[in-house]
Design a protein around this motif. Structure first.
Motif, PDB file in Angstrom:
ATOM      1  N   GLU A 286     -21.080  80.121 -16.760  1.00  0.00           N
ATOM      2  CA  GLU A 286     -20.379  78.855 -16.316  1.00  0.00           C
ATOM      3  C   GLU A 286     -19.829  78.720 -15.392  1.00  0.00           C
ATOM      4  OE1 GLU A 286     -20.198  77.969 -21.431  1.00  0.00           O
ATOM      5  OE2 GLU A 286     -18.680  78.720 -19.759  1.00  0.00           O
TER       6      GLU A 286
ATOM      7  N   PRO B 280     -17.503  76.184 -12.380  1.00  0.00           N
ATOM      8  CA  PRO B 280     -16.763  74.961 -12.672  1.00  0.00           C
ATOM      9  C   PRO B 280     -18.330  73.789 -11.888  1.00  0.00           C
ATOM     10  CG  PRO B 280     -15.081  76.291 -11.764  1.00  0.00           C
ATOM     11  CD  PRO B 280     -16.890  77.124 -12.057  1.00  0.00           C
TER      12      PRO B 280
ATOM     13  N   LEU C  19     -20.528  72.700 -15.010  1.00  0.00           N
ATOM     14  CA  LEU C  19     -20.085  72.244 -15.984  1.00  0.00           C
ATOM     15  C   LEU C  19     -20.203  70.768 -15.729  1.00  0.00           C
ATOM     16  CD1 LEU C  19     -17.277  74.665 -17.131  1.00  0.00           C
ATOM     17  CD2 LEU C  19     -18.681  74.674 -18.365  1.00  0.00           C
ATOM     18  N   ASN C  20     -21.587  70.360 -16.741  1.00  0.00           N
ATOM     19  CA  ASN C  20     -20.987  69.177 -16.634  1.00  0.00           C
ATOM     20  C   ASN C  20     -21.024  68.396 -18.489  1.00  0.00           C
ATOM     21  OD1 ASN C  20     -23.384  69.506 -17.238  1.00  0.00           O
ATOM     22  ND2 ASN C  20     -23.385  68.969 -14.412  1.00  0.00           N
ATOM     23  N   LEU C  21     -20.887  67.317 -19.024  1.00  0.00           N
ATOM     24  CA  LEU C  21     -20.949  66.803 -20.108  1.00  0.00           C
ATOM     25  C   LEU C  21     -22.199  66.545 -20.105  1.00  0.00           C
ATOM     26  CD1 LEU C  21     -17.405  65.537 -19.896  1.00  0.00           C
ATOM     27  CD2 LEU C  21     -18.180  67.642 -21.641  1.00  0.00           C
TER      28      LEU C  21
ATOM     29  N   GLU D 257     -12.826  84.553 -26.642  1.00  0.00           N
ATOM     30  CA  GLU D 257     -12.830  84.812 -24.093  1.00  0.00           C
ATOM     31  C   GLU D 257     -14.014  85.439 -24.270  1.00  0.00           C
ATOM     32  OE1 GLU D 257     -11.285  81.338 -24.408  1.00  0.00           O
ATOM     33  OE2 GLU D 257     -11.732  82.324 -22.851  1.00  0.00           O
TER      34      GLU D 257
ATOM     35  N   GLU E 296     -17.289  83.561 -24.939  1.00  0.00           N
ATOM     36  CA  GLU E 296     -17.754  82.417 -24.161  1.00  0.00           C
ATOM     37  C   GLU E 296     -17.241  82.531 -23.115  1.00  0.00           C
ATOM     38  OE1 GLU E 296     -14.007  79.730 -26.149  1.00  0.00           O
ATOM     39  OE2 GLU E 296     -16.733  78.850 -24.914  1.00  0.00           O
ATOM     40  N   VAL E 297     -16.766  82.392 -22.402  1.00  0.00           N
ATOM     41  CA  VAL E 297     -16.136  82.421 -20.914  1.00  0.00           C
ATOM     42  C   VAL E 297     -15.618  83.687 -20.366  1.00  0.00           C
ATOM     43  CG1 VAL E 297     -14.864  81.054 -19.108  1.00  0.00           C
ATOM     44  CG2 VAL E 297     -15.944  79.975 -21.690  1.00  0.00           C
TER      45      VAL E 297
ATOM     46  N   ASN F 174     -13.830  84.448 -16.905  1.00  0.00           N
ATOM     47  CA  ASN F 174     -12.891  83.911 -15.882  1.00  0.00           C
ATOM     48  C   ASN F 174     -13.050  85.681 -14.764  1.00  0.00           C
ATOM     49  OD1 ASN F 174     -12.936  81.471 -16.434  1.00  0.00           O
ATOM     50  ND2 ASN F 174     -10.649  81.846 -17.341  1.00  0.00           N
TER      51      ASN F 174
END
Lengths: 137, 152
Positions: free
Chosen positions: B3, B5, B8-10, B146, B149-150, B152
């Motif tokens: 993921e 940025p 990332l879209n909906l 955290e 899923e993501v 950073n």
């Protein structure tokens, strides 16, 4: 054909019935600390078609995706479940609002199809959408 | 699921559905318009998050909460959203409470099948801890979740 196992065919699910896969994400990630209690949620999330439980009908957008977007901001460390939900809901309201505002321009142009230029017009004309200027491709 | 940025879209279908439900019948939406709206929605999330985070930081909190988001909406001149958002929040909170109670009940039942009385005692302690965990919302859950899923 509809009764495919959504948990594996994510590609198809994303295109055809995104709600089901959205369901899974939402349940899995919106409720992190309840990782143990997956079973009741997973059962309802594999229903095809519209959202199964009344709890989930509240947000159409997948909370996991919203949360991931929020986390893209380096200044954001933690976000409560409620805040993720509220942003999801607000985004929904935003989409409704911008679509309706853009429609006005399409109608002025005697068209029944919303086009990109209608959106651009709405963004330019409406104060609340000023933050969008220069952000869209 | 990498993921970044940019990725990332909906989900398009959900965005399309929201648009369709907002517009009268017979109105169509071009692919370009839909894509633009979807992009705008992502920008909205980022902007709202940033705004809300400012309120959290002002209050010296590390966790963004619903109040911060509502304050952000006002700041962004979306006061019209406040009422429906508050109502949705109430419904959401009620739903969460019901879910928690239902899950705890199910877990209790499960435990009873496999364990004996002494486990029930420790289960009660666990449940109290869980209550606190949840009341502090994402504090602990975040750290655990955290990694999953993501990244950073």
């Amino acid at each position: 054909m509809c009764c495919v196992d959504y948990s594996t065919s994510t590609m198809a699910a994303a295109v055809a019935v995104p709600v089901a896969s959205v369901e899974g994400e939402q349940d899995r990630c919106g409720v992190e600390e309840e990782a143990r209690e997956q079973d009741p949620e997973e059962e309802s999330s594999q229903q095809p078609g519209p959202i199964a439980t009344s709890q989930n009908r509240l947000a159409k957008l997948p909370l996991a995706r919203i949360k991931a977007l929020m986390k893209a901001d380096p200044d954001v460390s933690l976000a409560s479940q409620e805040s993720v939900f509220i942003i999801a809901k607000a985004t929904e309201l935003f989409v409704e609002m911008i679509a309706k505002d853009a429609l006005v321009y399409a109608q002025q142009g005697k068209r029944k199809t919303l086009q990109r230029k209608d959106l651009d017009n709405a963004i330019e004309a409406i104060d609340e959408f000023a933050f969008l200027e220069g952000t869209l491709d | 699921m990498a993921e970044r940025p940019e990725d990332l879209n909906l989900p398009n279908a959900v965005i399309t559905r929201i648009i369709k439900e907002a517009l009268p019948e017979g109105v169509n939406v071009s692919k370009e318009a839909r894509k633009a709206i979807s992009q705008a929605a992502s920008v909205f999330v980022l902007y709202a998050t940033s705004c809300a985070n400012n309120f959290a930081m002002k209050a010296k909190r590390k966790t963004l909460n619903a109040g911060d988001v509502l304050a952000a909406m006002e700041e962004m001149e979306f006061e019209r959203f406040l009422q429906p958002l508050r109502e949705a929040l109430e419904a959401y909170k009620k739903g969460q409470k019901g879910k928690r109670e239902a899950s705890e009940q199910k877990r209790k039942d499960k435990e009873k099948k496999t364990d004996t009385e002494e486990t029930d005692k420790s289960k009660e302690e666990e449940e109290e801890e869980e209550e606190e965990e949840r009341m502090e919302e994402e504090q602990e859950g975040e750290n655990e979740g955290e990694e999953e899923e993501v990244e950073n």
